[in-house]
Design a protein around this motif. Structure first.
Motif, PDB file in Angstrom:
ATOM      1  N   GLY A 110       0.742  -1.152   0.029  1.00 33.60           N
ATOM      2  CA  GLY A 110      -0.065   0.043  -0.036  1.00 33.60           C
ATOM      3  C   GLY A 110       0.662   1.244  -0.029  1.00 33.60           C
ATOM      4  N   HIS A 111       1.944   1.136   0.563  1.00 30.79           N
ATOM      5  CA  HIS A 111       2.871   2.494   0.688  1.00 30.79           C
ATOM      6  C   HIS A 111       3.242   2.919  -0.585  1.00 30.79           C
ATOM      7  N   LEU A 117       0.355   4.656  -2.240  1.00 28.90           N
ATOM      8  CA  LEU A 117       0.073   5.994  -1.545  1.00 28.90           C
ATOM      9  C   LEU A 117       1.204   6.936  -1.892  1.00 28.90           C
ATOM     10  N   ARG A 118       2.335   6.554  -1.583  1.00 25.22           N
ATOM     11  CA  ARG A 118       3.370   7.315  -2.096  1.00 25.22           C
ATOM     12  C   ARG A 118       4.071   7.482  -3.295  1.00 25.22           C
TER      13      ARG A 118
END
Length: 175
Positions: free
Chosen positions: A58-59, A62-63
């Protein structure tokens, strides 16, 4: 059906850095069940390790960057996770590393972190980076120093308490 974004892969002389995938769960489960995970929020239950894998994947979404799964090019063995980390609550973007049991002392963390930092400074245009290291984690402090990072002081994190901040050299100093 599993949706996974296409993530950049990096290679070094001995290592491949690739995006985390569901097939990495057994290696993460073993790492987070061990005392090697003490400095990074472990040990964790199997459910906690699964949630950590979901966080790693997920990081990236998101980033636009994250930590890679690091494997030996010659054997394909998974040696750890290294990459770029900046979850909510972090003081600033970090170059981070976790090596799995049996792969310490071979220079893998330093080699992979060099590649990750080069990616951050090049492709992502980061002007600076830090690494956060627990004071008791002397092996990680040595990796930070081998990367040219300099101890800058302490930061207090709500989950991890007091953590040492190591500042990496500026991009122009790394060329």
């Amino acid at each position: 059906m599993t949706f996974l974004p296409v993530l950049p892969a990096l290679t070094t002389a001995r290592l491949t850095l690739r995006g985390p995938e569901p097939r990495d769960y057994p290696a993460l489960r073993a790492f987070y069940a061990s005392d090697r995970s003490n400095f990074v929020g472990g040990p964790k239950s199997p459910e906690g390790a699964w949630r950590q894998l979901a966080t790693e994947i997920g990081h990236w979404a998101l980033r636009g960057y994250g930590r890679w799964i690091v494997t030996e090019r010659e054997t394909g063995h998974t040696v750890g996770m290294v990459g770029l980390w900046n979850p909510e609550g972090w003081p600033e973007p970090e170059v981070a590393w976790d090596l799995f049991e049996g792969f310490e002392g071979k220079g893998y963390a330093t080699e992979a972190a060099h590649a990750a930092r080069d990616h951050a400074y090049g492709a992502l245009g980061w002007p600076t980076a830090i690494s956060l290291v627990n004071r008791a984690n002397t092996a990680s402090a040595r990796v930070a120093e081998r990367l040219g990072a300099v101890y800058e002081g302490e930061v207090t994190h709500e989950t991890y308490g007091s953590i040492g901040v190591y500042r990496h050299p500026a991009p122009e100093a790394c060329r």
